[in-house]
Design a protein around this motif. Structure first.
Motif, PDB file in Angstrom:
ATOM      1  N   GLY A  90       0.808  -1.212   0.000  1.00  0.00           N
ATOM      2  CA  GLY A  90       0.000   0.000   0.000  1.00  0.00           C
ATOM      3  C   GLY A  90       0.836   1.254   0.000  1.00  0.00           C
ATOM      4  N   ARG A  91       0.301   2.301  -0.637  1.00  0.00           N
ATOM      5  CA  ARG A  91       1.046   3.551  -0.789  1.00  0.00           C
ATOM      6  C   ARG A  91       1.234   4.251   0.557  1.00  0.00           C
ATOM      7  NH1 ARG A  91       1.557   1.272  -5.699  1.00  0.00           N
ATOM      8  NH2 ARG A  91      -0.325   1.468  -6.979  1.00  0.00           N
ATOM      9  N   ARG A  92       0.150   4.389   1.305  1.00  0.00           N
ATOM     10  CA  ARG A  92       0.237   5.124   2.565  1.00  0.00           C
ATOM     11  C   ARG A  92       1.140   4.406   3.559  1.00  0.00           C
ATOM     12  NH1 ARG A  92      -4.575   6.943   6.712  1.00  0.00           N
ATOM     13  NH2 ARG A  92      -4.714   4.699   7.037  1.00  0.00           N
ATOM     14  N   THR A  93       1.054   3.073   3.583  1.00  0.00           N
ATOM     15  CA  THR A  93       1.895   2.298   4.502  1.00  0.00           C
ATOM     16  C   THR A  93       3.364   2.504   4.202  1.00  0.00           C
ATOM     17  OG1 THR A  93       0.183   0.612   4.767  1.00  0.00           O
ATOM     18  CG2 THR A  93       2.438  -0.025   5.320  1.00  0.00           C
TER      19      THR A  93
ATOM     20  N   THR B 136       4.572   6.109   4.959  1.00  0.00           N
ATOM     21  CA  THR B 136       4.722   6.304   6.407  1.00  0.00           C
ATOM     22  C   THR B 136       6.001   5.662   6.911  1.00  0.00           C
ATOM     23  OG1 THR B 136       2.310   6.350   6.688  1.00  0.00           O
ATOM     24  CG2 THR B 136       3.643   5.914   8.646  1.00  0.00           C
ATOM     25  N   ALA B 137       6.246   4.415   6.487  1.00  0.00           N
ATOM     26  CA  ALA B 137       7.456   3.710   6.925  1.00  0.00           C
ATOM     27  C   ALA B 137       8.717   4.409   6.415  1.00  0.00           C
ATOM     28  CB  ALA B 137       7.413   2.263   6.426  1.00  0.00           C
ATOM     29  N   SER B 138       8.679   4.869   5.167  1.00  0.00           N
ATOM     30  CA  SER B 138       9.845   5.546   4.591  1.00  0.00           C
ATOM     31  C   SER B 138      10.181   6.823   5.343  1.00  0.00           C
ATOM     32  CB  SER B 138       9.580   5.870   3.114  1.00  0.00           C
ATOM     33  OG  SER B 138       9.461   4.694   2.355  1.00  0.00           O
TER      34      SER B 138
ATOM     35  N   GLY C  25      10.999   5.725  -1.020  1.00  0.00           N
ATOM     36  CA  GLY C  25       9.629   5.249  -0.927  1.00  0.00           C
ATOM     37  C   GLY C  25       8.582   6.326  -1.102  1.00  0.00           C
ATOM     38  N   LEU C  26       8.997   7.601  -1.125  1.00  0.00           N
ATOM     39  CA  LEU C  26       8.027   8.696  -1.197  1.00  0.00           C
ATOM     40  C   LEU C  26       7.596   9.081  -2.604  1.00  0.00           C
ATOM     41  CD1 LEU C  26       6.746  10.326   1.183  1.00  0.00           C
ATOM     42  CD2 LEU C  26       8.757   8.997   1.852  1.00  0.00           C
ATOM     43  N   PRO C  27       8.515   9.447  -3.507  1.00  0.00           N
ATOM     44  CA  PRO C  27       8.075  10.056  -4.779  1.00  0.00           C
ATOM     45  C   PRO C  27       7.152   9.179  -5.609  1.00  0.00           C
ATOM     46  CG  PRO C  27      10.439  10.359  -4.442  1.00  0.00           C
ATOM     47  CD  PRO C  27       9.984   9.384  -3.412  1.00  0.00           C
ATOM     48  N   ALA C  28       7.573   7.931  -5.887  1.00  0.00           N
ATOM     49  CA  ALA C  28       6.758   7.059  -6.738  1.00  0.00           C
ATOM     50  C   ALA C  28       5.449   6.685  -6.057  1.00  0.00           C
ATOM     51  CB  ALA C  28       7.545   5.802  -7.106  1.00  0.00           C
ATOM     52  N   SER C  29       5.495   6.416  -4.756  1.00  0.00           N
ATOM     53  CA  SER C  29       4.282   6.031  -4.033  1.00  0.00           C
ATOM     54  C   SER C  29       3.291   7.185  -3.965  1.00  0.00           C
ATOM     55  CB  SER C  29       4.638   5.572  -2.613  1.00  0.00           C
ATOM     56  OG  SER C  29       5.456   4.428  -2.647  1.00  0.00           O
ATOM     57  N   ALA C  30       3.799   8.405  -3.811  1.00  0.00           N
ATOM     58  CA  ALA C  30       2.912   9.565  -3.719  1.00  0.00           C
ATOM     59  C   ALA C  30       2.146   9.782  -5.011  1.00  0.00           C
ATOM     60  CB  ALA C  30       3.717  10.808  -3.364  1.00  0.00           C
TER      61      ALA C  30
ATOM     62  N   PHE D 244       1.762  14.459   8.377  1.00  0.00           N
ATOM     63  CA  PHE D 244       1.426  13.701   7.166  1.00  0.00           C
ATOM     64  C   PHE D 244       0.599  12.465   7.501  1.00  0.00           C
ATOM     65  CE2 PHE D 244       2.734   9.793   4.970  1.00  0.00           C
ATOM     66  CZ  PHE D 244       2.234  10.033   3.702  1.00  0.00           C
ATOM     67  N   ARG D 245       1.057  11.703   8.486  1.00  0.00           N
ATOM     68  CA  ARG D 245       0.357  10.452   8.831  1.00  0.00           C
ATOM     69  C   ARG D 245      -1.025  10.730   9.413  1.00  0.00           C
ATOM     70  NH1 ARG D 245      -2.151   6.800   8.958  1.00  0.00           N
ATOM     71  NH2 ARG D 245      -1.684   4.582   9.321  1.00  0.00           N
ATOM     72  N   MET D 246      -1.152  11.814  10.149  1.00  0.00           N
ATOM     73  CA  MET D 246      -2.445  12.141  10.747  1.00  0.00           C
ATOM     74  C   MET D 246      -3.446  12.653   9.712  1.00  0.00           C
ATOM     75  SD  MET D 246      -1.151  14.010  14.261  1.00  0.00           S
ATOM     76  CE  MET D 246      -2.827  14.454  14.745  1.00  0.00           C
TER      77      MET D 246
END
Length: 429
Positions: free
Chosen positions: A101-104, A107-109, A142-147, A209-211
């Motif tokens: 998942g993208r958000r997961t 968040t981890a990254s 993990g941020l750019p492509a997932s976003a 961001f996570r909230m």
């Protein structure tokens, strides 16, 4: 019996009508709708954190050299290690986002990157600092492509460019703050406190961001099998339009990377001879990129994607030519135009990748990000080589050559689109 049969038929018909009506409702986010503003601000903050961390040591290289007693080239690895690791890991990270998942993954990254960011100020040696920065860059991959994949799935197509433009705007703010804030803080308290300050800011961005980021509603898990991933990547690279978009992203970044790597040398030399603190503040020009990226959606609505790319290329060209004049106001205006053109072109090309890829969007975006950072590395290296060979005019010549590449590719795309439009009616007959 007949009446019972008729009643059942009526019930089934009503149920089917309700289902088809429900299916017809597009539940994806749209400007003004519930959750869109939270989503936009969350990804804006993610962009700020990503680029603030990624470039946090760039303005501090002389202080790092002095502290560890190393040369400028050795200190520069604190930046190269981060960007290089990001380019290397962006594709594997995109595969993880397809599965978990993208958000997961985002968040981890961010969690790993900000944790490392808090350790960076305590690095005991240049080797340890470079290693920490490499880990940080790999995590940020993990941020750019997932976003962009998240936005392509959760935002309505008509609002996609605007949404991605806001994320890119966050990148510009982060890139600016990662250089300007560290420069002024380091002037008073040293590079370690400056990097720690960026780390604390990034922690705040990550928590917010996570909230704020809404839970995904349209994500479908994919496979982590290497064969499936390889096939997806191969399919993307076989798509001529995606290849053109990857090249456009790399060429725009080549201009930008070359200009901002060398501009400090130009401004320290005669006839400008500016002090280092003032030169560091030049990165405030990034705010122009924040505006141009966030308005890319409206630009495309008026001019179309190809028209927007032509305008971005023309703006960048005008900025490069103005920067040749030995007048500080004109050089600054040139930087404004280069920055505006770059960020607008990047936002349009990046969003076009997500629009074009119907499957494996994270891998499509990851390939774009890899090309983008390859362009950055090439621009920085070739821009410096060109400057040593021919002065600022050499760097400008390299930039103009890259913009010519963007315009040529866009022309080829326009020609291919017209040929396809002529071909499809013929097939219909």
């Amino acid at each position: 019996m007949p009446s019972a049969s008729t009643g059942a038929s009526t019930t089934v018909g009503a149920t089917s009508s309700v289902r088809s009506s429900t299916a017809a409702v597009d539940s994806r986010l749209t400007p003004g709708g519930p959750g869109y503003r939270r989503m936009s601000f969350a990804l804006f903050l993610a962009g700020v954190a990503t680029f603030a961390l990624l470039y946090s040591t760039q303005a501090l290289l002389p202080l790092v050299s002095t502290d560890f007693g190393v040369s400028a080239s050795e200190a520069s690895w604190t930046v190269s290690a981060a960007t290089g690791a990001l380019a290397l890991f962006v594709l594997p990270m995109s595969a993880l986002s397809e599965r978990f998942g993208r958000r997961t993954l985002m968040t981890a990254s961010l969690a790993v990157a900000v944790t490392v960011g808090l350790l960076v100020p305590f690095a005991p040696s240049i080797g340890a600092l470079v290693a920490l920065r490499a880990v940080q860059g790999a995590a940020l991959a993990g941020l750019p492509a997932s976003a962009t994949a998240y936005l392509a799935e959760e935002v309505r197509p008509k609002a996609l460019i605007t949404a991605i433009g806001l994320f890119v705007a966050g990148n510009s703010v982060g890139g600016m703050s990662g250089r300007v804030i560290t420069g002024w803080v380091a002037q008073e308290w040293g590079w370690r406190v400056a990097v720690a300050t960026i780390g604390i800011i990034a922690v705040a961005c990550a928590v917010a961001f996570r909230m704020l980021l809404p839970a995904p509603k349209h994500f479908t898990p994919g496979s982590l099998r290497p064969r499936v991933l390889a096939r997806t990547v191969r399919d993307h690279l076989a798509n001529p339009l995606l290849r053109w978009l990857y090249a456009i992203g790399a060429l725009f970044m080549m201009v930008f990377g070359g200009v901002y790597t060398v501009i400090g040398y130009r401004l320290t030399e005669a006839p400008f001879s500016l002090p280092q603190g003032i030169i560091g503040s030049i990165f405030l020009v990034y705010l122009v990129g924040t505006v141009s990226a966030s308005t890319a959606g409206r630009l495309v609505a008026r001019l179309g994607r190809r028209g927007s790319l032509y305008l971005a290329g023309g703006t960048t060209t005008a900025g490069l030519l103005l920067s040749l004049v030995d007048s500080l106001p004109l050089v600054l205006l040139g930087l404004v135009l280069i920055t505006a053109g770059f960020f607008a072109g990047h936002a349009v090309a990046s969003s076009s990748v997500s629009h074009t890829a119907k499957q494996g969007r994270a891998q499509a975006s990851a390939l774009y990000q890899s090309a983008y950072y390859i362009g950055s590395s090439a621009g920085s290296t070739l821009g410096a080589v060109a400057f040593h060979a021919g002065g600022w005019a050499g760097t400008v010549a390299l930039g103009l050559f890259a913009v010519l590449g963007v315009v040529t590719i866009t022309l080829l795309g326009s020609h291919a689109a017209r040929a396809q439009a002529r071909h499809e009616p013929a097939l219909a007959h």
